[in-house]
Design an enzyme around this catalytic site. Sequence first.
Site, PDB file in Angstrom:
ATOM      1  CG  ASP A  35      -1.652  -1.286   1.466  1.00 47.00           C
ATOM      2  OD1 ASP A  35      -1.940  -1.984   0.476  1.00 47.00           O
ATOM      3  OD2 ASP A  35      -1.927  -1.611   2.634  1.00 47.00           O
ATOM      4  CD  GLU A 212      -8.803  -3.129  -1.032  1.00 50.31           C
ATOM      5  OE1 GLU A 212      -9.528  -3.291  -0.025  1.00 50.31           O
ATOM      6  OE2 GLU A 212      -7.751  -3.764  -1.210  1.00 50.31           O
ATOM      7  CG  HIS A 276      -3.229   0.180  -1.660  1.00 46.05           C
ATOM      8  ND1 HIS A 276      -4.186  -0.139  -0.736  1.00 46.05           N
ATOM      9  CD2 HIS A 276      -2.865   1.460  -1.393  1.00 46.05           C
ATOM     10  CE1 HIS A 276      -4.388   0.902   0.074  1.00 46.05           C
ATOM     11  NE2 HIS A 276      -3.592   1.894  -0.326  1.00 46.05           N
ATOM     12  NE  ARG A 310       0.130  -7.051   0.762  1.00 41.54           N
ATOM     13  CZ  ARG A 310      -0.930  -6.501   1.337  1.00 41.54           C
ATOM     14  NH1 ARG A 310      -1.976  -6.124   0.609  1.00 41.54           N
ATOM     15  NH2 ARG A 310      -0.961  -6.317   2.643  1.00 41.54           N
TER      16      ARG A 310
END
Length: 341
Positions: A35, A212, A276, A310
């Site tokens: 993110d 999202e 993201h 990630r």
Amino acid sequence: MTRVFRFILALALALALPASAAPGFANPLVLQRADPHVTLHADGYYYYTATVPEYDRIELRRTRDLNVLGKAEAKVVWRKHASGPMSSHIWAPELHHIDGKWYLYFTAGRADAPFDIRLYVLENAAANPLEGQWIERGQLKTGWESFALDATTVAVNGQRYLAWTQRPPTATRHMTAVYIARMDSPLSITGPATMLTTPEYPWEKEGQHVNEAPAALVRHGRVFLTYSASATDASYCLGMLSAAASADLTDPAAWTKSPLPVFQSSAATGQYGPGHNAFTTSPDGKTDILVYHARGYRDIKGDPLHDPNRHTRAQVITWRADGTPDFGQPVAGVNRGRQGR
């Protein structure tokens, strides 16, 4: 071949290059940071924050060169509470400079209810956000109480907007949608929230029904709002909405939604679940850059939420003749594979 013709030919070839062939970065930039959010400030520094795999703190880094972001000092500026609000699932921090102060928008749950998550804000008046005092400004209220995360903010034509993710008040199953509202201060919205997108296509419903993590890019008289869809495994991908910058951005009719993902997993480059994202530019402001996270493998053991790999990545954005961004595919990089916590 004349000099003018050679120039035109070189320019045409450069414009024809896909995003994956553009001059790149030393990917992954930062290991085990999901993110990601990057902002290029007026002082010439890139400021970076991201979700840490322990979900327990907020870190900030700064550097003048994105390629050395992973080597920059990671300063912890805030830690979760021991109990109560802001005591679990510290996710998706974003750093924004508004009216002379820094603001960190982030998501947090409670230790006794980790998924009862809401939006929160921190404030800092220092010139350098790695210094000074971060003050808790509490929950950012959206108009109703439900699962809410991934707040971002953007100013368009003098009006500041908040875009975020939340479970609709009438939802009969767990799903998330993207909303937008005008802001009357860095800490609050004014007027009703407008739903911009909800999962409707199959690629938005893989594993989970999810829209999202909105991120805004304002270019060529238009606002491009990307968002992430589906579960956070290899299905994760980017969708995109667009609207005229002159439009009422709180009017759903002003927006057009792409029927296909604009950025997704690539077996060819070995990058999976890209999403993201955030947007930034080169130091001279002439080149737009997509910053995002992805994994270097497709198959995940167990819940993707507990897989820490990630990694933060970046690549140059190219532009189509119609003025829309072309993200290409996730570029290849050094495949670090699975890393231990």
